[in-house]
Motif scaffolding. Structure first.
Motif, mmCIF file in Angstrom:
data_model
loop_
_atom_site.group_PDB
_atom_site.id
_atom_site.type_symbol
_atom_site.label_atom_id
_atom_site.label_comp_id
_atom_site.label_asym_id
_atom_site.label_seq_id
_atom_site.Cartn_x
_atom_site.Cartn_y
_atom_site.Cartn_z
ATOM 1 N N TYR A 1 0.824 -1.222 0.000
ATOM 2 C CA TYR A 1 0.000 0.000 0.000
ATOM 3 C C TYR A 1 0.854 1.267 0.000
ATOM 4 O O TYR A 1 0.412 2.326 -0.411
ATOM 5 N N GLU A 2 2.100 1.160 0.460
ATOM 6 C CA GLU A 2 2.978 2.325 0.442
ATOM 7 C C GLU A 2 3.348 2.708 -0.990
ATOM 8 O O GLU A 2 3.692 3.833 -1.283
ATOM 9 N N LYS A 3 3.290 1.708 -1.873
ATOM 10 C CA LYS A 3 3.617 1.941 -3.265
ATOM 11 C C LYS A 3 2.393 2.346 -4.087
ATOM 12 O O LYS A 3 2.460 3.267 -4.887
ATOM 13 N N ASP A 4 1.280 1.651 -3.854
ATOM 14 C CA ASP A 4 0.125 1.915 -4.728
ATOM 15 C C ASP A 4 -1.073 2.539 -4.020
ATOM 16 O O ASP A 4 -2.050 2.912 -4.675
ATOM 17 N N GLY A 5 -1.013 2.662 -2.704
ATOM 18 C CA GLY A 5 -2.110 3.315 -2.001
ATOM 19 C C GLY A 5 -3.313 2.432 -1.752
ATOM 20 O O GLY A 5 -4.369 2.916 -1.362
ATOM 21 N N ILE A 6 -3.174 1.109 -2.002
ATOM 22 C CA ILE A 6 -4.332 0.226 -1.856
ATOM 23 C C ILE A 6 -4.080 -0.815 -0.769
ATOM 24 O O ILE A 6 -3.104 -1.568 -0.831
ATOM 25 N N LEU A 7 -4.989 -0.885 0.206
ATOM 26 C CA LEU A 7 -4.849 -1.883 1.273
ATOM 27 C C LEU A 7 -5.329 -3.236 0.785
ATOM 28 O O LEU A 7 -6.241 -3.332 -0.049
ATOM 29 N N ARG B 1 -11.588 -0.396 -3.831
ATOM 30 C CA ARG B 1 -10.487 0.456 -3.395
ATOM 31 C C ARG B 1 -9.656 1.011 -4.560
ATOM 32 O O ARG B 1 -8.875 1.943 -4.385
ATOM 33 N N LYS B 2 -9.795 0.403 -5.736
ATOM 34 C CA LYS B 2 -9.079 0.883 -6.909
ATOM 35 C C LYS B 2 -9.936 1.814 -7.752
ATOM 36 O O LYS B 2 -9.499 2.291 -8.793
#
Lengths: 153, 91, 461, 382
Positions: free
Chosen positions: A4-10, A114-115
């Motif tokens: 998630y730090e890379k793409d913002g998705i949990l 989430r995407k």
């Protein structure tokens, strides 16, 4: 590095998933897992179900204690709290909505994951306004209880 | 006109201009300022100085913190002479 | 030209699609609205015969005549409206009415000091008035409240104190310089703008709190000066202050909190955010902000950078590139993306120009965002009576800026001998500050403040 | 760093770099130490004017000869120093000043200078934006070959040319000591190393007093803080530098379009403080718009301080110290070092290389202060 730090998705592995029973009762589900200095959700809970070791620790929800009152939803500055309650094959998801136009009860809206992908069509069941924030409850297919996190009107 | 990477908007100084000056031996931020008029325009270096520092660091290997900032000179924003003189010589 | 009340000349022009406001001096390149706060020189025009007017902050008045300057302006043909200078004396001058400055002024006035607070903008609140999102923090910093509402609340508190006669507020006024006063006092020149003219104030004060905030960083890439390339703050100003759409399709550069929040605000304004490009391998801002964007389908590309903005007279698109582990462009990864706006959110640099003039000790602290004034835990610099607070003392969040402002306000009061409950408050605020900085996102400011402490110790030794 | 040199120059301003060029060109192995960066002292804060209209013979002679060099200097050094001859308009306010002006012009004309006396109407022919009534002028002197150049670019051009001729210039290198035996210089020690030499030139501007003290030589110089303003750029309106000895003001429009000017500050005191004063800014602005009211709407952009390295007679101190062979003075320029630097560096290089001296050098030796009667330069501004 977490993904998630890379793409913002949990992913679901990043989160503590409530049990089937807890979901049927209804719980506040908080997608806030980083240590950031923020705690209004703790103060907002009338039953003390949300706790934090300190202001920087991520919030922990005691799903059994939670009465699904929704007080915490509108207060979260990160729009990270969702009220999730299942009933039969339906799920009721309550979330903050800050876009125009504001739907009206009974509207069919697109339910997004989430995407931002459309996963279902949902029906608006309830609209509340707290300060200037709209809090909307939608009804969708229960299978997407852990996926739907946004709507598009 | 070929587009450029602009370092200093006021005086229209490009990345090439700055790199060329550094190659010519102007490796002090004040020297660059005086050579190129960087930071001497209406914005007084607000936009460009941090960029010049980064270019200098990259090209000379000098740490940014070791490069002194050019001195700050009043006024903070440009002010018309008439207002400054307003206590005198006006009927 | 038409415009709405409250528009600036540049925002009104922008609303009508006029983006080129001036031409550059040497290369004749088109330039337009860029910083939006009267700092850069990209919007200088001739207004009512007066050259070099910063149209991004100049109010749009009835019947105003606006002309493009031919690079170097002609001598003015307007009659100068002269007004006599004014002389003022106060206990504390607070420079900047953002979250830090307002907090400092309110706290100091509550202790009984006579405060003058001066700010460049037409409204108080600094950057708060552009913050339509809710703030983080605890109830003490008004967490869960929108920035814009915090500004309203603080203004209310200020207006109450104004009635008591302890606070005076000067808006549309810039502190242009500080000078040596008599008997250890500081002297300031303040310029107060009225329409397109200005009046000089000479202010003497015993102490000063510098809360001048920060300036947005620029990025180097080909075409970085094209109209349509804006700082994130300028985009917020256009949208949230003037109600003008900066463009229709935006590429956001920078995935720190500023980039993420402004992207979300752009979406709210109905503008397409094509993608967020971030040179670092990870998203720098809070995940919750990133998640809000992702839920709307906005991609966030880490390890990517912009290398060019292209277009004839304004941005028509950008070239982005993928970066390797060493932040170097990967060959063959270039991608052209059509857009009309590039928004830069690549960090802030503390605004410290006034502090330099005092001769306070400045040091480069990367974690604080650049050169900052050395200061102790009372927020006092190495020059007695000169205090700092907020971003000008090191880049951080608005919540910590407010607490720093409070500390500076009570400390300045204590220095002047005003102590209703200042000592106790100071202790309480210091604890609050430590609490806010305790987590991993507080690591950078923690390191910054530790370095500043050490440098100060070294200096005093 | 080099361990040996024919000549070591202390100070990387216009004087030091100009001399380094003139020496290197003639094959001298020369070394410059600058404690900060080139032009970091008075040169970097200079008002850029080049004037030949002086009251004393030495200054006029040096300035006239310097202008002849300035005219060809861009070509000679291979870099544009932005020299422009827009003339100097010297305002005359009363009969007493008129008398002195006539005397000066006579002397200047004997040196071959083209200079004329204008009546009050003639002033606007030269600078149309001046308000002759507001400036209370009854006339002016005007020399069309006076002008200005860019002090930074001139210094950099000298330094670059000097390097091409083999000179070594060390910036950010501070001289900490000077070695000597009984009667002569033997070397220089810096914070980066030491060098053997028999000749040291003290071109350290306001720090020259400290340098002279190292070898036990007393100089009468005092630093005087001076302030200057620059405005935003606008379309070229006039080319001449306007000055007034009575009001102390000087200003001109530079090639880039900005006005640069100065005036003595009401708070002017000797000392090293560099904080600008509000009283200067106001005094300058009000006098400037009294002279040229159309400038009211022009924006003041910058305001800074520099120093005049002032001697008791406002004339420089040049040449060798009598009892210390190899210690050469090149300081005390009292605010007009830039404009006479081309000739000063030529004279000093002639002296160092050929042992050749001149009337000017003799008259400007430090020993002149032993005489009770010194001739004071009257024509100063800023």
């Amino acid at each position: 590095m977490h993904s998630y730090e890379k793409d913002g998705i949990l992913t679901l592995e990043d989160l503590v998933i409530p049990t089937k029973k807890q979901l049927e009762k209804g719980v506040a589900f908080i997608e806030c897992i980083q240590e950031i200095p923020c705690n209004p959700c703790v103060d907002s809970c009338p039953v003390g179900a949300i706790s934090m070791k300190n202001i920087n620790a991520p919030p922990i929800v005691d799903y059994d204690k939670c009465i699904a009152c929704g007080q915490c939803i509108g207060i979260c500055p990160g729009l990270a709290i969702f009220l999730i309650k299942t009933k039969g094959d339906k799920v009721f998801i309550t979330l903050q909505y800050e876009f125009l136009p504001i739907p009206i009860v009974g509207n069919k809206v697109k339910a997004l994951n989430r995407k931002g992908e459309v996963v279902d069509t949902a029906i608006v069941k309830r609209i509340a306004k707290k300060d200037k924030t709209f809090i909307i409850t939608i009804e969708a297919n229960k299978d997407f209880a852990m996926e739907i996190r946004n709507i598009r009107v | 006109m070929k587009k450029k990477a602009i370092v200093c908007r006021c005086e229209d100084i490009s990345l090439e201009d700055v790199e060329k000056a550094i190659d010519e031996g102007y490796t002090d931020i004040e020297e660059l300022r005086k050579k190129l008029r960087i930071g001497m325009g209406p914005c007084q270096g607000r936009v460009c100085i941090q960029l010049v520092m980064k270019i200098l660091e990259k090209k000379t290997g000098k740490e940014v913190g070791k490069i002194n900032l050019p001195s700050s000179r009043p006024p903070i924003i440009p002010v018309c002479l008439g207002s400054i003189a307003s206590d005198k010589n006006e009927k | 030209m038409d415009g709405l009340k409250g528009d600036s000349i540049a925002s009104a022009l922008h609303a009508q699609g006029i983006k080129t406001l001036t031409k550059s001096l040497r290369y004749d390149l088109p330039r337009g609205f860029f910083c939006g706060i009267g700092k850069c020189s990209s919007c200088l025009m001739r207004v009512n015969g007066i050259p070099n007017i910063r149209t991004c902050i100049a109010p749009l008045l009835e019947g105003v005549k606006v002309e493009i300057q031919d690079k170097l302006p002609d001598i003015p043909d307007a009659k100068f409206q002269s007004k006599p200078k004014k002389i003022v004396s106060v206990d504390i001058l607070v420079v900047g009415a953002g979250p830090a400055g307002l907090s400092a002024a309110i706290e100091a006035a509550k202790q009984g000091t006579k405060v003058l607070i001066a700010d460049e903008n037409l409204q108080i609140g600094g950057q708060l008035i552009k913050q339509t999102h809710k703030f983080f923090g605890s109830k003490y910093e008004k967490a869960g409240t929108r920035g814009i509402q915090i500004a309203v609340d603080l203004e209310k508190e200020l207006k109450e104190l104004e009635k008591s006669g302890n606070i005076d507020l000067m808006l549309n006024s810039t502190v242009i310089g500080c000078y040596e006063g008599k008997k250890g006092k500081h002297k300031f020149a303040i310029i107060k703008r009225k329409n397109y003219d200005s009046i000089l104030y000479e202010v003497e004060s015993r102490t000063v709190v510098i809360a001048t905030g920060a300036m947005e960083n620029m990025l180097l890439f080909t075409g970085n000066d094209l109209p349509g390339v804006y700082g994130a703050g300028a985009v917020q100003t256009l949208m949230n202050v003037f109600g003008v759409k900066p463009g229709n399709k935006v590429i956001m550069v920078g995935a720190g909190n500023v980039g993420l929040i402004v992207s979300y605000q752009l979406l709210q304004a109905g503008i397409i955010v094509d993608r967020v490009v971030e040179a670092a391998p990870i998203i720098g801002g809070y995940h919750v902000h990133a998640a809000k964007l992702r839920r709307y389908g906005v991609p966030i590309l880490t390890s990517h950078s912009i290398i060019e903005a292209y277009g004839k007279d304004k941005v028509e698109g950008v070239v982005i590139v993928k970066l390797d582990k060493n932040w170097q462009p990967i060959k063959g990864s270039k991608e052209k993306v059509a857009c009309d706006t590039v928004c830069l959110a690549v960090g802030l640099t503390p605004s410290t120009r006034l502090l330099y003039q005092f001769g306070v000790n400045m040091e480069f602290v990367p974690e604080a965002g650049g050169f900052v004034a050395l200061h102790d835990d009372s927020m006092q610099t190495t020059v007695k009576g000169v205090f700092v607070a907020g971003d000008s003392s090191g880049i951080e969040e608005a919540s910590t800026a407010m607490v720093e402002g409070k500390i500076a306000g009570v400390s300045a009061s204590l220095l002047l001998g005003f102590n209703k409950n200042a000592k106790d408050l100071k202790k309480q605020y210091k604890k609050e500050l430590d609490r806010l900085r305790a987590g991993p996102f507080g690591e950078k400011p923690r390191i910054a403040k530790r370095k500043i402490d050490k440098l100060l110790e070294k200096k005093n030794a | 760093m080099k361990s040996k040199a024919d000549v070591v120059i202390i100070g990387g301003g216009i004087s030091g770099c100009g001399l380094a060029y003139n020496l290197a060109r003639r094959g001298v192995d020369v070394l410059v130490f600058e404690k900060n960066y080139l032009t970091s002292g008075a040169t970097g804060a200079c008002g850029a004017g080049i004037r030949q209209q002086w009251s004393t013979y030495e200054n006029a002679e040096l300035a006239i000869a310097s202008v002849k060099i300035f005219e060809k200097l861009s070509n000679e050094l291979g870099e544009d120093i932005e020299f422009r001859q827009g003339g100097y308009l010297v305002a005359i306010h009363d009969r007493k000043e008129m008398k002195q002006a006539i005397k000066n012009v006579e002397m200047q004309r004997t040196l071959g200078l083209q200079v004329e006396i204008l009546d009050s109407e003639g002033i606007n022919d030269i600078v149309p934006i001046l308000d002759v009534k507001g400036m209370k002028a009854i006339g002016a002197t005007f020399c069309p070959t006076d002008g200005h150049a860019n002090p930074f670019k001139t210094t950099f051009a000298y330094a670059n040319a000097a390097k091409r001729f083999g000179a070594n210039i060390y910036t950010h290198t501070k001289v900490t000591s000077i070695k000597k035996d009984k009667k002569r210089i033997t070397g220089v020690i810096t914070d980066k190393g030491s060098v053997k030499t028999e000749i040291v030139v003290n071109a350290a501007g306001i720090w020259s007093k400290d340098i002279a003290e190292i070898v036990g030589v007393n100089t009468p110089n005092i630093p005087i803080r001076k302030e200057i303003i620059a405005t935003e750029r606008f379309k070229p309106m006039f080319e001449a530098m306007v000055i007034s000895f009575k009001d102390g003001i000087y200003f001109s429009q530079q090639k880039e379009g900005q006005i640069i000017g100065g005036i003595p500050s009401p708070e002017q005191k000797p000392g090293y403080k560099t904080i600008p004063t509000i009283s200067f800014m106001q005094h300058m602005a009000s006098t400037l718009i009294r002279y040229a009211p159309v400038l009211k709407h022009i924006n003041l952009l910058r305001h800074w301080t520099g120093f005049y390295d002032v001697t008791p007679d406002s004339r420089p101190i040049l040449g060798e110290t009598k009892n210390l062979k190899g210690f050469i003075h090149c300081h005390g320029f009292s605010g007009h070092g830039f404009m006479i630097s081309p000739m000063v560096s030529k004279l000093l290089s002639d002296f160092i290389v050929d042992g050749k001296t001149s009337e000017v050098l003799n008259n400007l030796n430090i020993d002149r202060f032993k005489d009770k009667k010194i001739e004071h330069e009257m024509s100063t501004v800023g």
